[in-house]
Design a protein around this motif. Structure first.
Motif, mmCIF file in Angstrom:
data_model
loop_
_atom_site.group_PDB
_atom_site.id
_atom_site.type_symbol
_atom_site.label_atom_id
_atom_site.label_comp_id
_atom_site.label_asym_id
_atom_site.label_seq_id
_atom_site.Cartn_x
_atom_site.Cartn_y
_atom_site.Cartn_z
ATOM 1 N N CYS A 1 39.818 8.389 58.173
ATOM 2 C CA CYS A 1 39.968 9.739 57.928
ATOM 3 C C CYS A 1 40.518 10.384 59.240
ATOM 4 C CB CYS A 1 38.949 10.414 57.619
ATOM 5 S SG CYS A 1 38.006 10.084 55.878
ATOM 6 N N TYR A 2 40.492 9.719 60.403
ATOM 7 C CA TYR A 2 40.866 10.508 61.730
ATOM 8 C C TYR A 2 42.366 11.054 61.394
ATOM 9 C CZ TYR A 2 42.386 11.153 66.340
ATOM 10 O OH TYR A 2 42.936 11.765 67.572
ATOM 11 N N GLY A 3 43.323 10.002 60.999
ATOM 12 C CA GLY A 3 44.763 10.407 61.216
ATOM 13 C C GLY A 3 45.207 11.464 60.137
ATOM 14 N N SER A 4 44.709 11.319 58.702
ATOM 15 C CA SER A 4 45.104 12.054 57.938
ATOM 16 C C SER A 4 44.509 13.531 58.100
ATOM 17 C CB SER A 4 44.630 11.618 56.471
ATOM 18 O OG SER A 4 43.293 11.377 56.532
ATOM 19 N N ASN A 5 43.299 13.768 58.370
ATOM 20 C CA ASN A 5 42.664 14.593 58.792
ATOM 21 C C ASN A 5 43.555 15.740 59.842
ATOM 22 O OD1 ASN A 5 40.142 15.918 57.368
ATOM 23 N ND2 ASN A 5 39.950 13.651 57.626
ATOM 24 N N PRO B 1 49.387 10.693 69.800
ATOM 25 C CA PRO B 1 48.372 10.788 68.847
ATOM 26 C C PRO B 1 48.637 9.603 67.546
ATOM 27 C CG PRO B 1 49.420 12.836 69.278
ATOM 28 C CD PRO B 1 50.097 11.757 70.191
ATOM 29 N N PHE B 2 49.812 9.320 67.380
ATOM 30 C CA PHE B 2 49.995 8.152 66.341
ATOM 31 C C PHE B 2 49.714 6.878 67.065
ATOM 32 C CE2 PHE B 2 52.934 11.686 65.439
ATOM 33 C CZ PHE B 2 52.597 11.942 64.203
ATOM 34 N N ALA B 3 49.710 6.516 68.289
ATOM 35 C CA ALA B 3 49.047 5.299 68.860
ATOM 36 C C ALA B 3 47.506 5.305 68.824
ATOM 37 C CB ALA B 3 49.543 5.260 70.168
ATOM 38 N N VAL B 4 46.943 6.436 68.954
ATOM 39 C CA VAL B 4 45.483 6.605 68.666
ATOM 40 C C VAL B 4 45.088 6.333 67.184
ATOM 41 C CG1 VAL B 4 43.327 7.729 68.630
ATOM 42 C CG2 VAL B 4 45.085 7.985 70.675
#
Length: 469
Positions: free
Chosen positions: A268-272, A416-419
């Motif tokens: 859920c991390y990225g989509s949130n 952020p996208f690498a994380v």
């Protein structure tokens, strides 16, 4: 010459037809109101993204303060999730889901009266308390009404509420901001809170009318359909009763639940994060664009998610999938976010990859729930599902807040996208570990239609293994 007498015509309906008819009735009875409820809930929690510019100007919010306001909702939501679902287990989704809708609607409308960042933080905390338990209560409802074979499709239908809130909700919020700007001398963002929060209050009475406490009380099903549904669900409960945690406490301490909780958080991390920050990213790339246009463009990835979630749910239901429907979208999302980190300076390519990555991420979330609902039972399901969802919603706070921090730390925007990519790669390992522990899910009774006499014959034990309210 002997005459062969034809066998008497069998007037009993074919079991597969009975199954299809029953599931169709349940779907049309329950899923529209559940999807509409979650659409409204998701809209009320995420409309800050479209309102960022006006809201920040009106209340004096910095980027970090906006990230805190966006994510602080999830802190109270997470803390109240398990207690809320315990009450949902005791009182039943028919009572608890409308109760949640009424309280969050009142809080959302009241948010229109805030005049400082501190008041906004307080309102968001109260919104989290009010809405806590909504998704787990729906998952309990789906597990109570849909046999395992049809559960993946039902979960996908429910999760359509998220991209619908982005596809329809983002442009709607942007349009409302434009048309209510300074209406009656009041800021447009205040009107948005009143209108979109009031929608939950309108839907709540309809939810009371459409939801039913249990299959045994479903008078809108025929006796034959109720018998089939209760016996099928009871048989499924019996097959997983030995390995599943039964008590509320056992569901909170089961090792598989704990691993799945961490996995869902990482999924859920990225989509949130992008749910709140995508409109702002688009505004930064195209200064001067109207709120309506920003809402329309930011809706594109979620429109792709609508198609992906629906198609995956249908295919998984037909094939009885238990592996590819989770691992496939998860791998696609990881690759998508990794490529975004490499091409972040090219807006058109980045937007295309965002469409793929967000669609795959949300599809993974929908199909993920086929894993815990496949082996959890009774009170253990109520607590286990609540814990998994509560842990996943920590990403609702960590995602938006850390995105603002990463955005300031890395001017290129790639960090952020690498994380996000790293989070999904770890998730692949965690889910593979759970699969090794549980093995392949056995074929469920719903997957093979029973003989007509077994379906239609009433059973005094039907539903005895069902520990749901």
């Amino acid at each position: 010459m002997s005459v062969t007498t034809p066998p008497p015509r069998n007037t009993a309906p074919d079991a597969s037809d009975l199954e299809k008819r029953t599931i169709r009735k349940i779907t049309w009875r329950l899923m529209p109101i559940l999807v509409a409820a979650y659409f409204t809930a998701y809209l009320d929690r995420t409309n800050l993204g479209v309102m960022k510019s006006e809201l920040s100007t009106g209340l004096g919010l910095s980027d970090v303060a906006f990230g805190l306001a966006s994510g602080i909702f999830f802190l109270s939501y997470v803390l109240c999730e398990v207690p809320s679902n315990r009450l949902a287990h005791r009182l039943g989704p028919r009572i608890w889901i409308p109760r949640i809708m009424i309280t969050w609607g009142i809080v959302a409308v009241a948010t229109s009266f805030v005049h400082s960042p501190g008041q906004l933080y307080a309102a968001r905390i109260l919104l989290g308390i009010a809405e806590a338990g909504m998704a787990p209560a729906v998952f309990l409802c789906i597990a109570q009404w849909f046999p395992a074979r049809h559960r993946g499709r039902a979960l996908s239908a429910f999760y359509l509420g998220i991209p619908l809130a982005m596809v329809v909700g983002n442009p709607l919020t942007g349009w409302l901001l434009d048309v209510t700007h300074r209406l009656g001398g009041i800021d447009g963002w205040r009107w948005v809170f009143v209108i979109e929060g009031g929608a939950a209050l309108v839907l709540a009475p309809l939810a009371i009318l459409r939801l039913t406490k249990s299959p045994a009380q479903a008078r809108w099903l025929s006796a034959e359909e109720r018998d089939w549904l209760e016996s099928t669900l009871a048989a499924e409960e019996a097959t997983k009763s030995e390995a599943a945690p039964h008590s509320f406490r056992q569901g909170l301490t089961d090792r598989r639940v704990l691993v799945l909780s961490l996995a869902f958080l990482l999924i859920c991390y990225g989509s949130n994060a992008l749910t709140f920050w995508l409109p702002s990213v688009i505004q930064d790339a195209t200064p001067g664009m109207s709120s309506t246009r920003v809402g329309l463009i930011s809706a594109l990835p979620f429109a792709c998610a609508l198609v992906a979630i629906y198609a995956t749910g249908r295919i998984a239901s037909r094939t009885g999938a238990r592996t590819w429907n989770v691992f496939g979208p998860l791998a696609v999302a990881a690759v998508g976010f990794a490529l975004i980190a490499l091409v972040i300076g090219r807006p058109a390519v980045t937007l295309g990859l965002l469409c793929v990555a967000i669609a795959a991420s949300l599809t993974t979330q929908a199909q993920f729930w086929t894993i815990p609902t496949g082996y959890l039972a009774g009170a253990g399901a109520a607590s286990g599902i609540a814990l998994i969802n509560a842990t996943g919603n920590i990403a609702g706070f960590a995602g938006p807040y850390s995105f603002g921090w990463f955005k300031n730390a890395d001017p290129t925007g790639a960090l952020p996208f690498a994380v996000m990519t790293l989070c999904l790669l770890v998730t692949l390992v965690l889910l593979a570990h759970v699969r090794r522990q549980t093995g392949r899910m056995p074929a469920t009774p719903a997957a093979t239609a029973p003989a007509p006499k077994e379906v239609t014959a009433p059973s005094g034990q039907a539903g005895a293994g069902n520990d749901y309210p």
